[in-house]
Design a protein around this motif. Structure first.
Motif, PDB file in Angstrom:
ATOM      1  N   LYS A 139       0.828  -1.208   0.000  1.00  0.00           N
ATOM      2  CA  LYS A 139       0.000   0.000   0.000  1.00  0.00           C
ATOM      3  C   LYS A 139       0.864   1.262   0.000  1.00  0.00           C
ATOM      4  N   THR A 140       1.971   1.225   0.718  1.00  0.00           N
ATOM      5  CA  THR A 140       2.875   2.375   0.740  1.00  0.00           C
ATOM      6  C   THR A 140       3.513   2.592  -0.626  1.00  0.00           C
ATOM      7  N   PHE A 141       3.969   1.495  -1.253  1.00  0.00           N
ATOM      8  CA  PHE A 141       4.516   1.610  -2.605  1.00  0.00           C
ATOM      9  C   PHE A 141       3.462   2.162  -3.556  1.00  0.00           C
ATOM     10  N   ARG A 142       2.241   1.665  -3.449  1.00  0.00           N
ATOM     11  CA  ARG A 142       1.169   2.109  -4.338  1.00  0.00           C
ATOM     12  C   ARG A 142       0.915   3.622  -4.181  1.00  0.00           C
ATOM     13  N   LYS A 143       0.906   4.104  -2.941  1.00  0.00           N
ATOM     14  CA  LYS A 143       0.679   5.530  -2.683  1.00  0.00           C
ATOM     15  C   LYS A 143       1.797   6.383  -3.264  1.00  0.00           C
ATOM     16  N   LEU A 144       3.029   5.986  -3.024  1.00  0.00           N
ATOM     17  CA  LEU A 144       4.182   6.771  -3.503  1.00  0.00           C
ATOM     18  C   LEU A 144       4.310   6.727  -5.021  1.00  0.00           C
ATOM     19  N   PHE A 145       4.057   5.577  -5.620  1.00  0.00           N
ATOM     20  CA  PHE A 145       4.089   5.479  -7.075  1.00  0.00           C
ATOM     21  C   PHE A 145       3.031   6.380  -7.696  1.00  0.00           C
ATOM     22  N   GLY A 146       1.836   6.406  -7.083  1.00  0.00           N
ATOM     23  CA  GLY A 146       0.747   7.209  -7.616  1.00  0.00           C
ATOM     24  C   GLY A 146       1.058   8.694  -7.657  1.00  0.00           C
ATOM     25  N   GLN A 147       1.934   9.147  -6.782  1.00  0.00           N
ATOM     26  CA  GLN A 147       2.302  10.558  -6.746  1.00  0.00           C
ATOM     27  C   GLN A 147       3.307  10.931  -7.829  1.00  0.00           C
ATOM     28  N   LYS A 148       3.989   9.922  -8.405  1.00  0.00           N
ATOM     29  CA  LYS A 148       5.104  10.217  -9.292  1.00  0.00           C
ATOM     30  C   LYS A 148       4.987   9.651 -10.710  1.00  0.00           C
ATOM     31  N   ILE A 149       4.316   8.510 -10.875  1.00  0.00           N
ATOM     32  CA  ILE A 149       4.263   7.875 -12.200  1.00  0.00           C
ATOM     33  C   ILE A 149       2.836   7.465 -12.537  1.00  0.00           C
ATOM     34  N   ASN A 150       2.598   7.196 -13.811  1.00  0.00           N
ATOM     35  CA  ASN A 150       1.259   6.838 -14.272  1.00  0.00           C
ATOM     36  C   ASN A 150       0.888   5.424 -13.853  1.00  0.00           C
ATOM     37  N   GLN A 151      -0.392   5.258 -13.527  1.00  0.00           N
ATOM     38  CA  GLN A 151      -0.902   3.935 -13.180  1.00  0.00           C
ATOM     39  C   GLN A 151      -1.683   3.371 -14.361  1.00  0.00           C
ATOM     40  N   MET A 152      -1.357   2.145 -14.736  1.00  0.00           N
ATOM     41  CA  MET A 152      -2.053   1.510 -15.856  1.00  0.00           C
ATOM     42  C   MET A 152      -3.451   1.078 -15.429  1.00  0.00           C
ATOM     43  N   GLY A 153      -4.404   1.295 -16.335  1.00  0.00           N
ATOM     44  CA  GLY A 153      -5.792   0.951 -16.052  1.00  0.00           C
ATOM     45  C   GLY A 153      -6.578   2.161 -15.607  1.00  0.00           C
ATOM     46  N   PHE A 154      -7.912   2.077 -15.721  1.00  0.00           N
ATOM     47  CA  PHE A 154      -8.769   3.154 -15.237  1.00  0.00           C
ATOM     48  C   PHE A 154     -10.188   2.670 -14.959  1.00  0.00           C
ATOM     49  N   HIS A 155     -10.784   1.978 -15.933  1.00  0.00           N
ATOM     50  CA  HIS A 155     -12.225   1.726 -15.926  1.00  0.00           C
ATOM     51  C   HIS A 155     -12.693   0.944 -14.698  1.00  0.00           C
ATOM     52  N   HIS A 156     -11.900   0.000 -14.239  1.00  0.00           N
ATOM     53  CA  HIS A 156     -12.332  -0.806 -13.096  1.00  0.00           C
ATOM     54  C   HIS A 156     -12.013  -0.141 -11.759  1.00  0.00           C
ATOM     55  N   MET A 157     -11.375   1.038 -11.799  1.00  0.00           N
ATOM     56  CA  MET A 157     -10.971   1.692 -10.553  1.00  0.00           C
ATOM     57  C   MET A 157     -11.842   2.878 -10.183  1.00  0.00           C
ATOM     58  N   PHE A 158     -12.765   3.285 -11.073  1.00  0.00           N
ATOM     59  CA  PHE A 158     -13.572   4.477 -10.822  1.00  0.00           C
ATOM     60  C   PHE A 158     -15.053   4.231 -11.118  1.00  0.00           C
ATOM     61  N   LYS A 159     -15.893   4.846 -10.298  1.00  0.00           N
ATOM     62  CA  LYS A 159     -17.307   4.966 -10.607  1.00  0.00           C
ATOM     63  C   LYS A 159     -17.493   6.329 -11.269  1.00  0.00           C
ATOM     64  N   VAL A 160     -17.910   6.332 -12.509  1.00  0.00           N
ATOM     65  CA  VAL A 160     -18.097   7.581 -13.243  1.00  0.00           C
ATOM     66  C   VAL A 160     -19.570   7.950 -13.183  1.00  0.00           C
ATOM     67  N   PHE A 161     -19.871   9.138 -12.647  1.00  0.00           N
ATOM     68  CA  PHE A 161     -21.260   9.533 -12.430  1.00  0.00           C
ATOM     69  C   PHE A 161     -21.848  10.325 -13.601  1.00  0.00           C
ATOM     70  N   LYS A 162     -21.150  11.380 -14.026  1.00  0.00           N
ATOM     71  CA  LYS A 162     -21.718  12.220 -15.082  1.00  0.00           C
ATOM     72  C   LYS A 162     -20.631  13.084 -15.704  1.00  0.00           C
ATOM     73  N   LYS A 163     -20.914  13.573 -16.886  1.00  0.00           N
ATOM     74  CA  LYS A 163     -20.010  14.499 -17.566  1.00  0.00           C
ATOM     75  C   LYS A 163     -20.264  15.898 -17.021  1.00  0.00           C
ATOM     76  N   ILE A 164     -19.191  16.599 -16.658  1.00  0.00           N
ATOM     77  CA  ILE A 164     -19.337  17.948 -16.110  1.00  0.00           C
ATOM     78  C   ILE A 164     -18.633  19.007 -16.951  1.00  0.00           C
ATOM     79  N   GLY A 165     -17.943  18.577 -18.002  1.00  0.00           N
ATOM     80  CA  GLY A 165     -17.276  19.537 -18.870  1.00  0.00           C
ATOM     81  C   GLY A 165     -16.874  18.888 -20.179  1.00  0.00           C
ATOM     82  N   LYS A 166     -16.684  19.689 -21.196  1.00  0.00           N
ATOM     83  CA  LYS A 166     -16.278  19.147 -22.493  1.00  0.00           C
ATOM     84  C   LYS A 166     -15.505  20.201 -23.263  1.00  0.00           C
TER      85      LYS A 166
END
Length: 576
Positions: free
Chosen positions: A135-162
């Motif tokens: 968990k510590t590695f995950r937190k520190l990596f997230g601050q500095k480098i890109n994380q692969m994946g997106f769709h399974h990690m977020f609940k997307v509610f609505k579009k607010i800008g375009k």
């Protein structure tokens, strides 16, 4: 096939390598055909690999845009009444019933292992450890480098800008419930833009360096094969521009609060050797509605590190808000100092105090020339109602000479800022706690009372002033509808890279994840539409090559810009 340590994932440590401060270190298990114990060390700029019981680093990975990480987890705990069915391997991914939807997840499963990879290779390096370490590695990596994946990690509610190149969604990270504004865009669209990728790397690198309550926060960046997703702080209070446009009359205390927050944010930014270079009403936002204290600086598309040998964009900003040492540049290899931001903020301060721009031209050319001359009329009757402490601070911020101009830290020491309401309680509590220091600040309460009295007078007189003379700010029109200028001496880089291209709010969409469309899919649809588009469509340049030979001077200019981009990219690598 698992990657060995001798492969291209890890780099050989150069002889002149200097290790920076250690942020975290732990012994992990490298996964593969044979499992080995390895020691990983995270610094501000690198991941260092040590062999078991090794005294010296064996290999390294830079914490930059080319390095990625991916999290592999155990099965999640689903909400009640959620059912899944097994599917065959031939079932299309979008129709597979065993693919869990983010909205059906109660809690994520434990982290099984973390994968490190690089942009230029399909190979990877997997490791595991206990949960707390992972968990510590995950937190520190997230601050500095890109994380692969997106769709399974977020609940997307609505579009607010375009916008032309990006869509913004209100989303919630499944992992911890953190709400964010997700800015999603296609890699193809960004990389096709001139200096698009360089601008992207520059902006993400800068935002990752900043962590301050008065600066828009970049939580993390997520990446898939075709798309990028920026997890940004959710700002719901609108722009300072909207407040001025609506002719809202700000009180003296509200102006103090806004300026204190902005100067505090700038002081943090400048301490990191970063300058914004595009401070204006539109780039000053609020976290919450009707909360002046929640002011933040946003939009870092033109920001840069001060000490780069050459800037990706040199003469840039919005005329009417640019420091004279920037707008008057003729040699595009010129460098300058972060006090340019103080001048820009001073012009914002001018509007807050008087309701009028510092350079009140009625055309683009006039505003540019006034901005170049940097002659603000401090004898104007609009300053008659301005408190003396505020007027003195304004003059110091709008000093034409950058060598004589005050810094953000020095501006914070002016009484107008230091003795604003938010600081008075701190000053009072400090004095009450140490009787021996009371005499060190003679007449402090009297000075505070005087500023408050002057502020009350300012509020009454300004209400009368602005009521009888409604705000008509030509600079507002100029910043919204700038005309292209043929004279190269007056051309300015005003548009930020496509990653932060302006997005506009859109009507609330139904609360359903079906509204989310991958940016790469949107870009493909755009390409299909452009095949039938008229020749004059400005977006054709992203899908079609020019049919006519460009003039030689345009080719030389592009070569020069390409060389500048390469130089910036090389210089940025020293920062990350």
């Amino acid at each position: 096939m698992q990657q060995s340590e001798q492969g291209p994932v890890w780099q050989i440590i150069p002889k002149d390598f200097v290790q920076s401060k250690v942020k975290f270190e732990a012994t992990v298990t490298k996964l593969g055909k044979k499992q080995h114990q390895r020691h990983l060390v995270i610094t501000d700029k690198h991941i260092l690999l040590f062999k078991e019981n090794g005294k010296f680093a064996h290999k390294l990975l830079p914490l930059d845009f080319s390095t990625r990480f991916e999290i592999f987890r155990d099965a999640p705990t689903l909400k009640a009444n959620v059912q899944t069915k097994k599917s065959t391997p031939n079932t299309p991914h979008t129709n597979r019933p065993d693919v869990v939807k983010p909205e059906d997840i109660q809690t994520l499963g434990d982290i099984l292992h973390i994968r490190l990879s690089v942009e230029s290779s399909e190979k990877y390096w997997d490791f595991t450890s206990d949960q707390e370490t992972l968990k510590t590695f995950r937190k520190l990596f997230g601050q500095k480098i890109n994380q692969m994946g997106f769709h399974h990690m977020f609940k997307v509610f609505k579009k607010i800008g375009k916008g032309n190149f990006a869509s913004v969604y209100l989303a919630e990270r499944v992992e911890d419930g953190q709400q964010m504004a997700i800015k999603a865009f296609s890699k193809n669209a960004v990389y096709a833009e001139e200096n698009g990728k360089e601008g992207l790397i520059n902006e993400i690198t800068i935002m990752r360096e900043l962590d301050h309550p008065n600066i828009m926060k970049l939580y993390e960046v997520y990446e898939t094969q075709n798309s990028l997703y920026m997890g940004l702080e959710l700002l719901q209070g609108g722009q300072l521009y909207d407040i001025i446009k609506k002719k809202v009359i700000l009180t003296n205390k509200q102006i103090q609060s806004i300026m204190k927050g902005l100067l505090d944010g700038l002081a943090h930014m400048h301490s990191k050797n970063i300058m914004h270079r595009d401070l204006k009403l539109e780039n000053i936002l609020f976290k919450e509605q009707n909360d002046i204290n929640s002011v933040v600086i946003a939009d870092f598309g033109l920001a840069t590190f001060v000490n780069l040998p050459v800037y990706l964009y040199c003469r840039c900003g919005t005329p009417g808000f640019v420091a004279p040492e920037v707008i008057n540049i003729t040699d595009m290899s010129t460098t300058y100092d972060s006090v340019c931001d103080i001048y820009s903020l001073g012009l914002v301060f001018h509007i807050l105090l008087t309701g009028k721009p510092g350079f009140p031209g009625r055309s683009y050319n006039t505003i540019v020339q006034q901005n170049k001359d940097a002659k603000v009329n401090f004898k104007s009757p609009v300053f008659d109602v301005v408190p003396p402490q505020a007027f003195e601070l304004l003059k110091q911020m709008l000093e034409p000479s950058p060598k004589k101009r005050i810094t953000a830290k020095q501006a914070m020491e002016f009484e107008f800022i230091y003795l604003c309401e938010g600081n008075q309680q701190n000053v009072s509590s400090e004095d009450d706690g140490n009787i021996g220091e009371v005499d060190d600040k003679p007449g402090l309460n009297a000075r505070i009372q005087k500023i408050n009295d002057q502020g009350a007078t300012f509020d009454m007189l300004r209400i009368n002033q602005l009521t009888n003379s409604p705000l008509k700010s030509p600079v507002m029109q100029a910043t919204n509808k700038m005309k292209e200028v043929q004279n190269k001496d007056q051309q300015m880089i005003m548009r930020t890279p496509v990653i932060t291209g302006r997005t506009v709010g859109c009507e609330d969409s139904p609360n359903t994840t079906n509204q989310f469309v991958s940016p790469s899919v949107q870009f493909k649809k755009l390409q299909q539409n452009q095949q039938q588009a008229p020749t004059g469509n400005v977006l054709l340049k992203y899908t079609q090559k020019p049919q006519q030979q460009q003039p030689k001077d345009n080719e030389d200019e592009k070569k020069e810009q390409s060389n500048v981009a390469k130089s910036v990219k090389a210089a940025l690598s020293k920062h990350i």
